[in-house]
Design an enzyme around this catalytic site. Structure first.
Site, mmCIF file in Angstrom:
data_model
loop_
_atom_site.group_PDB
_atom_site.id
_atom_site.type_symbol
_atom_site.label_atom_id
_atom_site.label_comp_id
_atom_site.label_asym_id
_atom_site.label_seq_id
_atom_site.Cartn_x
_atom_site.Cartn_y
_atom_site.Cartn_z
ATOM 1 C CG HIS A 17 10.968 -66.919 -37.910
ATOM 2 N ND1 HIS A 17 12.203 -66.962 -38.356
ATOM 3 C CD2 HIS A 17 10.390 -65.757 -38.644
ATOM 4 C CE1 HIS A 17 12.391 -65.918 -38.978
ATOM 5 N NE2 HIS A 17 11.602 -65.139 -39.131
ATOM 6 C CB CYS A 56 -5.751 -65.733 -47.646
ATOM 7 S SG CYS A 56 -4.383 -64.704 -48.660
HETATM 8 C C1 PEP Z 1 -1.296 -60.653 -46.124
HETATM 9 O O1 PEP Z 1 -0.395 -59.931 -46.418
HETATM 10 O O2 PEP Z 1 -2.531 -60.503 -45.838
HETATM 11 C C2 PEP Z 1 -0.916 -62.133 -46.336
HETATM 12 C C3 PEP Z 1 -1.958 -63.113 -46.154
HETATM 13 O O3 PEP Z 1 0.237 -62.526 -46.488
HETATM 14 P P1 PEP Z 1 1.369 -62.654 -45.141
HETATM 15 O O4 PEP Z 1 0.605 -62.504 -43.859
HETATM 16 O O5 PEP Z 1 2.126 -63.825 -45.260
HETATM 17 O O6 PEP Z 1 2.260 -61.411 -45.832
#
Ligand code: PEP
Ligand code: MG
Length: 755
Positions: A367, A680
């Protein structure tokens, strides 16, 4: 020779008088060794100090030849003195010359002495030198004598640590305490930080070493221990701790140590030998550190951290210092050094003064790392032992890219890094010039570059980076940095601030993605074998609708009268989107019934990050208003390799044929169905990978704010059509090798695309 119980106390009192005399450092040191020899009825007492070149130099002696002072020396590991320094342990020998490590130094004339007692001069578990007494007679020094010598060694440790002996160093040499050290950690956050150390848990400096009244000091110690035990019990009883989990384990370990009889006994013993209560805590702690640091067992070494914390707390109680680190007088170029740190603690520091963060622990997904990255702080993790190797105020350099940490750097290292900082600043300036230019490829494709966020501290980056909106707002971060479940009002307030900061730009809020590696200490969940594939994200949300509904309500209240975009994490079946939609409808009806203004429109999107969804795309596009590819998880699940496990995390390249084929299927399917698609995951922020995504047909990417400049520079130089054609031929070929990175790099090079 036998020391009476009063012996060490008398000695310490005499040493204190010597410390106060207005004489130069060499005279003081000479008087100290003479005093020790006299008090311990030893014919010899010598002090060796460790230099930065690993040599122990004789700094003072009573009994050996005077001419040998500042001439006689031994390397670390060499002879008895070198062995003591190397192993940080006491040697007590009736017949020193028969010891295998014995090495005769002719210039000292020590051949006539047979018995030998040597102790390391320690500070925070680190060896600064060696203190020795010798006698002609063959004898074993008794425990009280050993203890007495160890106790007096603390006085010398203090003299060395405050720099009093620096002036005595032979020309061209320096003391070990000031030695430059380089540590190879792992890079956790871009950028380079040059500055001065601020210890997150500053060592309490004990100045009153000597206790006048042993009975009184023992009482003070007992009182402090009792208050420490109460504190630990209190912590354990707080209801936000939960029945299990990391927090509780640590506190249980604290409780165990706080009641450890051996620990308490050793401290009382040190008091009987003349130390003040606080000096006794420090001495026992230093001995324990030195001992445990020699252990290879990682569990024991881990426990040492807890033990250190406890000793530090005890010192603070004894010295009436507030618990917790002081944040007031932060230097302007602070580099925070900590063994470990919670995300919220980092946020307590004055942001504008923090240039870097160095952690002994900490991985890429912890975190505090996520927060440090959001703050743009150069961060390195896994820097072994760093907190014990530095003093507050030491010069330090941290490279968040490579993970290198340089303590007390030499001028040439400092110059190299200063150059690196200048170069980076120049590049950032070039990116800033691109901020208001639309991201359009050479052949006219407009690419939407958005940023990922999750904390209030991210928001200023929206304007600074020129991002077109927030493509992924990770709502779980607010939950992760909080010590208890955020209330409805707190959630609404955060979402409201985000919407306000976005100033009309779109924001996509992802519902709570907890579980897996994102643990909430206050949320009781069962132990899982495979938490990443366990009860997490939307699964948890649908099984615990109260939690999800509270969040949906907060989102709707914060977006009253505006468009709201909600995205669901870890969707595995289309049905999950339908069920969440039903919850959303209920929430809208509830709010309307109670006279609240609801959002003007609620758009519901799904993360595509579980491979099963790839075979349900048609169904998904019917129920989702938009989708976003979570390439981090999608790659983890497609390649069955844990993204948080350093052994496998980078084993499989996202730029390989199988993965890019999957990404192509998603973007093509979404295009045919007319559903907007974004990506993303972390790859969107890497210029070469982002180039590839544009080649596949992605027109919207969401990434960390710092990546927007480099990705925009890449976009402006790219011919997307040309790359698209090349990519199709790479992806459709079956030439045996799966990796396409080389081909893509060659394409970028030949086209002059910066990556
Ligand atoms: C992902 O899994 O690519 C994502 C954008 O979400 P996180 O990194 O928060 O799991
Ligand atoms: Mg994910």
């Amino acid at each position: 020779m036998r020391v009476s119980p009063a012996g060490p106390r008398v000695l310490l009192r005499r040493l204190r008088e010597i410390m106060a005399e207005p004489i130069n450092a060499q005279d003081r040191l000479d008087k100290i060794v003479a005093q020790i020899a006299g008090n311990m009825v030893a014919e010899v007492c010598s002090a060796y100090v460790l230099r930065s070149d690993g040599v122990l130099e004789l700094y003072a002696t009573q009994g050996l030849k005077r001419e040998a002072v500042h001439l006689a020396s031994l390397r670390i590991g060499e002879g008895l003195v070198g062995t003591i320094a190397e192993e940080a342990r006491t040697l007590n020998l009736p017949d020193a010359q028969s010891h295998p490590a014995f090495q005769y130094l002719p210039e000292t004339g020590e051949e006539i002495y047979n018995s030998f007692l040597g102790v390391p001069i320690l500070r925070a578990g680190r060896t600064l030198g060696v203190l020795v007494v010798q006698n002609r007679a063959h004898r074993v020094y008794v425990d009280e004598e050993v203890e007495a010598l160890q106790t007096t060694a603390m006085v010398l440790a203090e003299m060395i640590a405050v720099g009093e002996l620096e002036g005595l160093a032979r020309p061209g040499t320096s003391l070990d305490l000031k030695r430059p050290i380089s540590i190879a950690g792992i890079g956790l956050g871009e950028g380079v930080g040059l500055g001065h150390v601020v210890l997150h848990e500053p060592r309490v400096v004990v100045t009153a070493l000597i206790g006048e009244d042993a009975g009184h000091e023992s009482e003070r110690l007992e009182e402090a221990i009792a208050s420490l035990r109460l504190f630990v019990d209190d912590m354990l009883q707080r209801d936000d701790i939960g029945d299990q989990g990391e927090h509780r384990d640590i506190l249980e370990a604290y409780r165990m140590f706080a009641h450890d009889r051996g620990w308490v006994r050793r401290m009382h013993e040190a008091i009987r030998n003349g130390l003040s209560a606080e000096a006794a805590v420090e001495k026992v702690q230093s001995d324990t550190r030195a001992r445990v640091q020699r252990q290879v067992d990682p569990f024991l070494r881990e426990r040492l951290h807890d033990f250190d914390d406890l000793a530090n707390r005890l010192l603070r109680v004894l010295m009436n210092k507030p618990q917790g680190p002081g944040r007031s007088d932060l230097p302007r170029d602070a580099i925070i050094v900590a063994r470990t740190m919670g995300a919220a603690e980092l946020l307590d520091y004055q942001r504008e003064n923090v240039r870097g963060l160095v952690l002994e622990e900490g991985g890429p997904t912890s975190h505090v790392t996520i927060v440090a990255r959001a703050l743009g702080i150069a961060t390195a993790g896994r820097a072994a032992n760093v907190a014990s190797l530095v003093e507050n105020g030491d010069a330090i350099v941290v490279d968040g890219g490579t993970g290198e940490v340089h303590l007390r750097p030499t001028p040439d290292i400092e110059a190299t890094y200063a150059e690196k900082v200048r170069f980076r600043a120049k590049r950032q300036e070039q990116y800033r010039l691109l901020r208001d230019i639309p991201a359009e490829t050479r052949d006219g494709h407009r690419i939407k570059l958005m940023m990922n966020a999750g904390l209030l501290v991210d928001l200023p980056h929206l304007a600074e980076s020129g991002a077109e909106g927030i493509g992924l707002f990770r709502t779980e971060l607010q939950f992760m940095i909080s010590s208890k479940m955020p209330k409805l009002g707190e959630q609404t307030a955060l979402y409201g601030d985000v919407i306000k900061a976005a100033n009309g730009k779109p924001v996509t809020f992802r519902t709570l993605d907890v579980g897996g590696d994102k643990v909430l200490p206050y949320l009781r969940t069962a132990q899982e074998e495979n938490p990443a594939m366990g009860w997490r994200a939307i699964r948890l949300g649908l099984d615990r609708p109260a939690l999800l509904r509270r969040q949906l309500r907060a989102l709707m209240q914060a977006s009253a009268g505006r468009d709201l975009r909600i995205m669901l994490p870890m969707v595995t079946e289309v049905e999950e989107v339908r069920r969440t939609r039903a919850l959303i409808e209920r929430e809208i009806a509830h709010l309307t019934r109670h006279g609240h203004t609801v959002p003007s429109a609620v758009r519901v999107g799904a993360m595509v990050e579980v491979p099963a969804l790839l075979w349900q795309l048609d169904g998904l596009f019917k129920v989702a208003d938009f989708v976003s590819v979570g390439s981090n998880d999608l790659l983890q699940f497609m390649t069955a390799s844990d993204r948080g496990n350093m052994m496998v995390a980078s084993r499989f390249d996202p730029l390989s044929r199988h993965f890019l084929r999957a990404l192509r299927a998603i973007v093509k399917g979404a295009g045919a169905a007319g559903v907007p698609v974004t990506l993303c995951g972390e790859m969107a922020g890497n210029p070469l990978a982002a180039m590839t995504l544009i080649g596949l047909g992605y027109r919207s990417l969401s990434m960390s704010a710092a990546a927007i400049g480099p990705v925009k520079a890449m976009t402006l130089a790219l011919d997307a059509g040309k790359l698209g054609a090349a990519l199709d031929s790479y992806l459709d070929a079956e030439d045996g090798s799966d990796g396409l990175r080389d081909k893509l790099t060659a394409f970028a090079d030949s086209e002059g695309v910066p990556y």
